[in-house]
Design a protein around this motif. Structure first.
Motif, mmCIF file in Angstrom:
data_model
loop_
_atom_site.group_PDB
_atom_site.id
_atom_site.type_symbol
_atom_site.label_atom_id
_atom_site.label_comp_id
_atom_site.label_asym_id
_atom_site.label_seq_id
_atom_site.Cartn_x
_atom_site.Cartn_y
_atom_site.Cartn_z
ATOM 1 N N ARG A 56 0.906 -1.281 -0.029
ATOM 2 C CA ARG A 56 -0.143 -0.053 0.166
ATOM 3 C C ARG A 56 0.789 1.172 0.091
ATOM 4 N NH1 ARG A 56 -3.805 -0.031 4.830
ATOM 5 N NH2 ARG A 56 -4.229 2.332 3.887
ATOM 6 N N GLU A 102 -10.493 -5.707 -1.831
ATOM 7 C CA GLU A 102 -9.027 -6.139 -2.269
ATOM 8 C C GLU A 102 -8.563 -7.292 -1.576
ATOM 9 O OE1 GLU A 102 -6.406 -2.786 -2.113
ATOM 10 O OE2 GLU A 102 -7.304 -1.800 -3.876
ATOM 11 N N ARG A 142 -4.346 -1.621 -11.657
ATOM 12 C CA ARG A 142 -3.925 -2.177 -10.433
ATOM 13 C C ARG A 142 -3.093 -3.392 -10.781
ATOM 14 N NH1 ARG A 142 -8.006 0.281 -8.090
ATOM 15 N NH2 ARG A 142 -8.520 0.318 -5.874
ATOM 16 N N ARG A 166 -0.359 -10.363 -6.658
ATOM 17 C CA ARG A 166 -0.324 -9.864 -5.669
ATOM 18 C C ARG A 166 -0.011 -10.625 -4.494
ATOM 19 N NH1 ARG A 166 -6.175 -6.968 -5.601
ATOM 20 N NH2 ARG A 166 -6.288 -6.130 -7.453
ATOM 21 N N VAL A 189 -0.012 -2.355 -5.190
ATOM 22 C CA VAL A 189 -1.103 -2.838 -5.741
ATOM 23 C C VAL A 189 -1.887 -1.769 -6.661
ATOM 24 C CG1 VAL A 189 -3.393 -3.947 -5.308
ATOM 25 C CG2 VAL A 189 -1.450 -4.560 -4.135
ATOM 26 N N VAL A 190 -2.018 -0.737 -6.083
ATOM 27 C CA VAL A 190 -2.763 0.324 -6.623
ATOM 28 C C VAL A 190 -1.619 1.351 -7.310
ATOM 29 C CG1 VAL A 190 -4.602 2.274 -6.500
ATOM 30 C CG2 VAL A 190 -4.733 0.300 -5.022
ATOM 31 N N GLN A 191 -1.801 1.426 -8.503
ATOM 32 C CA GLN A 191 -0.635 2.208 -9.692
ATOM 33 C C GLN A 191 -1.433 3.553 -9.439
ATOM 34 O OE1 GLN A 191 1.971 0.215 -10.441
ATOM 35 N NE2 GLN A 191 1.032 -0.724 -9.192
#
Length: 541
Positions: free
Chosen positions: A172, A301, A454, A460, A467-469
């Protein structure tokens, strides 16, 4: 034949020849309203203003506007739960503006381009001690330094960042991003002492010659609960688990892991367990999903990554790798009650994620300081009952998020500055909020929000990669331009163009417009055609 010079003359029918202002019973006025995004931001950011800079491609200007309120935009662009977007008026048109995504883009752009903030050239001669280097402590130190004070941060851990480092997983919040933004604070001249625990705050203040103290120790102690267990049961707390990820080697949890709790920390612990090799990670929670304190995107998620949820369940007994789970039901008040129905659940490790407390042992010798339910009571300006000692972040009664903590740091800095100068700090009056009813949506085309990419699901659970781009420049620019500038003029020229009496004058870029009341007859066309509700009709006196 000699040509006559060309001239414009006003005839009787011209609007400028007729001073129609005498007809008026109402007149238009330009107004400034509080955008709902600004109002909802716990850090007190002027969101609409930095979006205005960003939508013209002025990314550095946008970043500098952001940095007036929040010294950690790249971090908050990743971990803030963006209440500003929930409040955004655009959600009633299509989707909320991706404010958080643009904030992250600006923060990342600043790191990439090496933008810096200059330290003040004049010192006040006052010294402030900040205890803790989490979001509240870093924010307070940053703002106090810009106000001209000498600041020292003391952090008990070996590395700064508080729960941002020791409580939020790398998938994160990448540590290189965290480090880059933290490094700006000592670069301003703030002294950062890590591995330095403060056991007695009054002694630290006296011995260091500090004129004021800001306490920002956070909530780093995981709560425990009594679970009958056999000798072979392995029970950890989530804070210790997440903190251990900053050590040399990852902990060994086994193939089956049960996480007891329903908050964001529980989701982080379960997702971390999956990445550490657990084939089965189960969250055990006493209530239903709609009552879970975890944010919905965190739950989604976790589910995507294969985390199982056992709602309406509680752990009654742990014996080695086997748990006894009792089913619960909610009574008429929503409180969980036991049903007497039991089942077994395999779990090599139980992780307790039942909330966190602050270590307040450093306050034992402080008189006139009140503590209620493990939290320090503070006045409106975040001063405790003891003169010169302020507190904020997770250790005071408030929502426990990093963005709230950043806001506390800024607020405390302003009140500490006033205290040190022997004055009082009074925040300026807020404008009336800009509601959706004032928006003329005809002028805004449908433009659904940009979706942040993502990391592929297959990667993952085998990596701690982010994870989140983020958005690229084109999508960030598009997203910034979706802002409707609620309640504030963005010089679209509508009022100037539609006025039938030529009563509106452009004052120049960034200066807005003026209304010549000799000619304005109060027809209200300018107000009706203002896209963002930055004009209103008021009765003529």
């Amino acid at each position: 034949m000699k040509e006559k010079p060309f001239a414009i003359t006003l005839d009787v029918g011209s609007s400028l020849a007729n001073r129609t202002g005498a007809w008026r019973t109402e007149r238009p006025e330009y107004v400034h309203r509080l955008p709902p995004c600004n109002q909802a931001c716990p850090a007190g950011e002027n969101i609409q203003q930095w979006l205005f800079h960003a939508e013209s491609g002025g990314y550095e200007s946008a970043w500098r506007q952001l940095m007036r309120d929040n010294p950690l935009p790249a971090v908050m662009g990743r971990i803030c739960y963006h209440p500003c977007e929930t409040a955004c008026n655009r959600v009633q048109v299509d989707n909320a503006v991706g404010i958080n995504a643009v904030e992250r883009f600006l923060g990342d752009e600043a790191i990439k381009r090496g933008w810096t903030v200059e330290a003040p050239s004049v010192s006040s001669g006052k010294r402030v001690l900040v205890v803790g280097s989490g979001p509240a402590g870093l924010s307070a130190a940053y703002h106090l330094r810009l106000l001209g004070h000498e600041v020292t941060i003391r952090e008990a851990q070996e590395r700064p960042g508080g729960m941002m480092r020791y409580g939020i997983p790398r998938y994160r919040l990448p540590r290189e991003v965290l480090d880059a933004e933290i490094d700006r604070v000592p670069a301003l001249g703030v002294t950062l002492e890590t591995g330095t625990r403060v056991d007695d705050v009054l002694a630290a203040q006296r011995d260091g010659g500090f004129d004021a103290v800001f306490l920002a120790v956070g909530a780093g102690i995981g709560r425990r609960t009594y679970i009958p267990a056999g000798d072979s049961a392995r029970i950890l707390d989530a804070v210790a688990l997440l903190g251990s990820m900053e050590g040399e080697g990852p902990p060994l949890l086994g193939r089956t892991v049960a996480v007891y709790g329903g908050g964001n920390t529980a989701m982080d612990a379960a997702r971390t367990a999956r990445r550490l090799g657990a084939t089965d990670a189960v969250v055990v929670y006493r209530r239903t999903r709609d009552r879970m304190p975890a944010h919905d995107e965190e739950i989604e998620e976790a589910l995507e990554e294969g985390v199982r949820m056992k709602w309406l369940s509680t752990i009654k007994h742990a014996d080695g790798g086997r748990l006894t789970i009792e089913r619960m039901r909610l009574d008429e008040t929503g409180f969980p009650q036991p049903t007497g129905e039991f089942e077994k659940l395999d779990a090599d490790t139980v992780v307790l994620a039942l909330g966190q407390d602050s270590d307040l042992s450093l306050l034992q010798e402080v008189p006139d300081l009140a503590v209620d339910h493990g939290m320090v009571e503070v006045a409106e300006g975040l001063m405790t009952g003891h003169q010169g000692i302020f507190a904020g972040g997770d250790m005071v009664p408030a929502e426990r998020t990093a963005t709230v903590a950043v806001g506390h740091g800024k607020k405390a800095a302003r009140h500490i500055d006033a205290y040190l100068r022997g004055t009082g700090y009074e925040p300026g009056a807020k404008h009336a909020p800009a509601g959706f009813e004032g928006i003329n949506t005809w002028y805004y085309s449908d433009a659904p929000a940009s979706v942040r990419p993502r990391l592929e699901l297959a990667r993952r659970v085998s990596t701690f990669d982010e994870v989140v781009q983020g958005l690229d420049e084109s999508t960030a620019l598009f997203e910034a331009r979706r802002c409707m500038s609620c309640g504030n003029c963005f010089e679209c020229d509508n009022c100037y163009g539609v006025c039938p009496d030529n009563a509106i004058t452009k004052l120049g870029p960034g200066k807005g417009f003026a209304i010549d009341l000799d000619y304005c007859k109060g027809c209200g066309l300018c107000v009706a055609e203002c896209p963002c509700g930055a004009m209103e009709m008021v009765p003529e006196e």
